[in-house]
Write a protein that holds these residues in place. Structure first.
Motif, PDB file in Angstrom:
ATOM      1  N   ASN A   1      16.785  37.887  55.186  1.00 35.61           N
ATOM      2  CA  ASN A   1      17.719  38.985  55.423  1.00 35.61           C
ATOM      3  C   ASN A   1      18.901  38.945  54.484  1.00 35.61           C
ATOM      4  N   ALA A   2      19.363  37.768  54.175  1.00 34.53           N
ATOM      5  CA  ALA A   2      20.577  37.669  53.378  1.00 34.53           C
ATOM      6  C   ALA A   2      20.447  36.523  52.403  1.00 34.53           C
ATOM      7  N   SER A   3      21.274  36.597  51.402  1.00 34.45           N
ATOM      8  CA  SER A   3      21.313  35.543  50.395  1.00 34.45           C
ATOM      9  C   SER A   3      21.832  34.258  51.026  1.00 34.45           C
ATOM     10  N   PRO A   4      21.345  33.099  50.555  1.00 37.49           N
ATOM     11  CA  PRO A   4      21.802  31.823  51.138  1.00 37.49           C
ATOM     12  C   PRO A   4      23.302  31.638  51.054  1.00 37.49           C
ATOM     13  N   ARG A   5      23.925  32.220  50.031  1.00 42.74           N
ATOM     14  CA  ARG A   5      25.374  32.032  49.915  1.00 42.74           C
ATOM     15  C   ARG A   5      26.140  32.740  51.013  1.00 42.74           C
ATOM     16  N   PHE A   6      25.479  33.742  51.678  1.00 40.42           N
ATOM     17  CA  PHE A   6      26.126  34.413  52.798  1.00 40.42           C
ATOM     18  C   PHE A   6      25.759  33.766  54.131  1.00 40.42           C
ATOM     19  N   ASN A   7      24.655  33.004  54.149  1.00 46.18           N
ATOM     20  CA  ASN A   7      24.260  32.321  55.389  1.00 46.18           C
ATOM     21  C   ASN A   7      25.138  31.128  55.672  1.00 46.18           C
ATOM     22  N   LYS A   8      25.676  30.550  54.626  1.00 46.02           N
ATOM     23  CA  LYS A   8      26.547  29.404  54.791  1.00 46.02           C
ATOM     24  C   LYS A   8      27.972  29.793  54.439  1.00 46.02           C
ATOM     25  N   ARG A   9      28.881  29.320  55.195  1.00 50.04           N
ATOM     26  CA  ARG A   9      30.288  29.634  54.944  1.00 50.04           C
ATOM     27  C   ARG A   9      30.765  28.907  53.698  1.00 50.04           C
ATOM     28  N   SER A  10      31.315  29.669  52.785  1.00 51.61           N
ATOM     29  CA  SER A  10      31.775  29.100  51.530  1.00 51.61           C
ATOM     30  C   SER A  10      33.060  28.301  51.754  1.00 51.61           C
ATOM     31  N   PRO A  11      33.115  27.032  51.299  1.00 49.37           N
ATOM     32  CA  PRO A  11      34.355  26.246  51.466  1.00 49.37           C
ATOM     33  C   PRO A  11      35.509  26.812  50.650  1.00 49.37           C
ATOM     34  N   LYS A  12      35.183  27.452  49.520  1.00 44.76           N
ATOM     35  CA  LYS A  12      36.252  28.048  48.708  1.00 44.76           C
ATOM     36  C   LYS A  12      36.950  29.183  49.457  1.00 44.76           C
ATOM     37  N   GLY A  13      36.167  29.963  50.197  1.00 41.95           N
ATOM     38  CA  GLY A  13      36.775  31.053  50.967  1.00 41.95           C
ATOM     39  C   GLY A  13      37.764  30.537  51.995  1.00 41.95           C
ATOM     40  N   GLY A  14      37.424  29.420  52.663  1.00 39.70           N
ATOM     41  CA  GLY A  14      38.341  28.831  53.640  1.00 39.70           C
ATOM     42  C   GLY A  14      39.617  28.329  52.984  1.00 39.70           C
ATOM     43  N   ILE A  15      39.494  27.743  51.787  1.00 41.38           N
ATOM     44  CA  ILE A  15      40.685  27.246  51.080  1.00 41.38           C
ATOM     45  C   ILE A  15      41.597  28.391  50.688  1.00 41.38           C
ATOM     46  N   PHE A  16      41.004  29.464  50.165  1.00 44.23           N
ATOM     47  CA  PHE A  16      41.811  30.628  49.777  1.00 44.23           C
ATOM     48  C   PHE A  16      42.549  31.216  50.983  1.00 44.23           C
ATOM     49  N   THR A  17      41.883  31.243  52.124  1.00 44.20           N
ATOM     50  CA  THR A  17      42.528  31.775  53.335  1.00 44.20           C
ATOM     51  C   THR A  17      43.731  30.925  53.733  1.00 44.20           C
ATOM     52  N   ILE A  18      43.560  29.602  53.693  1.00 42.33           N
ATOM     53  CA  ILE A  18      44.662  28.709  54.069  1.00 42.33           C
ATOM     54  C   ILE A  18      45.831  28.849  53.098  1.00 42.33           C
ATOM     55  N   VAL A  19      45.519  28.915  51.796  1.00 42.82           N
ATOM     56  CA  VAL A  19      46.581  29.070  50.793  1.00 42.82           C
ATOM     57  C   VAL A  19      47.326  30.391  50.990  1.00 42.82           C
ATOM     58  N   GLY A  20      46.571  31.448  51.284  1.00 50.39           N
ATOM     59  CA  GLY A  20      47.214  32.740  51.523  1.00 50.39           C
ATOM     60  C   GLY A  20      48.153  32.704  52.712  1.00 50.39           C
ATOM     61  N   LEU A  21      47.744  32.049  53.790  1.00 53.62           N
ATOM     62  CA  LEU A  21      48.607  31.949  54.968  1.00 53.62           C
ATOM     63  C   LEU A  21      49.863  31.134  54.669  1.00 53.62           C
ATOM     64  N   ILE A  22      49.706  30.069  53.879  1.00 53.14           N
ATOM     65  CA  ILE A  22      50.879  29.258  53.525  1.00 53.14           C
ATOM     66  C   ILE A  22      51.866  30.075  52.698  1.00 53.14           C
ATOM     67  N   VAL A  23      51.347  30.854  51.725  1.00 57.66           N
ATOM     68  CA  VAL A  23      52.227  31.687  50.888  1.00 57.66           C
ATOM     69  C   VAL A  23      52.976  32.707  51.732  1.00 57.66           C
ATOM     70  N   ILE A  24      52.274  33.325  52.683  1.00 56.33           N
ATOM     71  CA  ILE A  24      52.918  34.308  53.559  1.00 56.33           C
ATOM     72  C   ILE A  24      54.010  33.656  54.389  1.00 56.33           C
ATOM     73  N   ALA A  25      53.744  32.449  54.917  1.00 53.45           N
ATOM     74  CA  ALA A  25      54.748  31.758  55.727  1.00 53.45           C
ATOM     75  C   ALA A  25      55.982  31.412  54.898  1.00 53.45           C
ATOM     76  N   VAL A  26      55.778  30.943  53.652  1.00 47.74           N
ATOM     77  CA  VAL A  26      56.915  30.593  52.788  1.00 47.74           C
ATOM     78  C   VAL A  26      57.753  31.827  52.472  1.00 47.74           C
ATOM     79  N   LEU A  27      57.093  32.937  52.168  1.00 49.46           N
ATOM     80  CA  LEU A  27      57.822  34.170  51.880  1.00 49.46           C
ATOM     81  C   LEU A  27      58.626  34.634  53.099  1.00 49.46           C
ATOM     82  N   ALA A  28      58.031  34.502  54.282  1.00 51.26           N
ATOM     83  CA  ALA A  28      58.744  34.909  55.495  1.00 51.26           C
ATOM     84  C   ALA A  28      60.000  34.064  55.699  1.00 51.26           C
TER      85      ALA A  28
END
Length: 245
Positions: free
Chosen positions: A89-116
């Protein structure tokens, strides 16, 4: 009731033909609009199942079922290779959660908190600066009034009040002048007030409070006219009861 037959003839340009029914000498009319699948052109010899109905006094085939086309479709599906859609049904890269995506999310939240935090601190600094500025202006105004009292001596409260309500910018500019200039300016203002009162009032022999029309007039008579009897306690304030002082 459904009966079966075979297509005997079909005219493509006109979209109709005839069906031969076993045991019947007369062929049955049909039209392409009554076929369930019009995209596949009827073929001579194709087996059909249908009902016979009357239309405008003539018999024709209706609710047509294409037996050969149905069988061919079933055979084709039977010979197609079976696929496991669960695994494709889907490509293997979509079946498994990408670790890079999780890192980018955490970095984005940290940047938002610092700006606030930075924005909040900036707002707090602005509020403190505004409060400090207001406090400084209040202190400057109080110092200005006190300097007026020192420079002019026993000046009536009304004059100090009038001068104390000057424009805030004029007060700030005045407090930044040398003391000699401030004293000179205050004396000039007092002389101007006295000159204005002198031009408004005139000594005419009146000596009692009952003869005064305003507190300012009583002050003028007390200070400028001889023989007045309007300051019983000698505090420099005439007619205090009469004018509610």
């Amino acid at each position: 009731m459904f009966i079966e037959g075979k297509i005997k003839s079909y005219i493509t340009e006109r979209g109709f033909g005839f069906i031969a029914i076993e045991g019947e000498s007369k062929d049955l009319f049909f039209h392409i609009k009554d076929f369930p699948n019009k995209s596949v052109e009827p073929k001579i010899g194709e087996k059909l199942k249908f009902r016979i109905v009357e239309d405008n006094g003539k018999l024709k085939a209706d609710q047509i079922v294409r037996l050969d086309l149905k069988q061919n479709t079933a055979d084709l599906e039977a010979h197609l290779p079976q696929r496991s859609y669960a695994n494709h049904n889907a490509s293997p890269r979509f079946n498994k959660r990408s670790p890079k995506g999780g890192i980018f999310t955490i970095v984005g939240l940290i940047v938002i908190a610092v700006l606030a935090v930075l924005v909040y601190n900036k707002y707090q600094d602005y509020r403190q600066a505004q409060q400090l500025k207001a406090q400084q202006l209040i202190e400057q105004q109080a110092q200005f009034v006190e300097q007026q009292r020192e420079a002019l001596g026993n000046l009536p409260v009304e004059v100090l009040s009038e001068q104390g309500h000057r424009n805030l910018e004029d007060q700030t500019y005045s407090t930044n002048k040398p003391r000699s200039e401030k004293v000179s300016a205050s004396i000039d203002k007092q002389n101007g007030v006295q000159h204005q009162q002198s031009s408004q009032f005139k000594c005419d022999g009146r000596t009692h409070c009952s003869q005064m029309r305003s507190y300012e007039e009583a002050v003028f008579f007390l200070r400028n006219c001889p023989g007045t009897q309007m300051d019983g306690n000698n505090d420099g304030q005439p007619c205090e009861r009469q004018f509610g002082r």
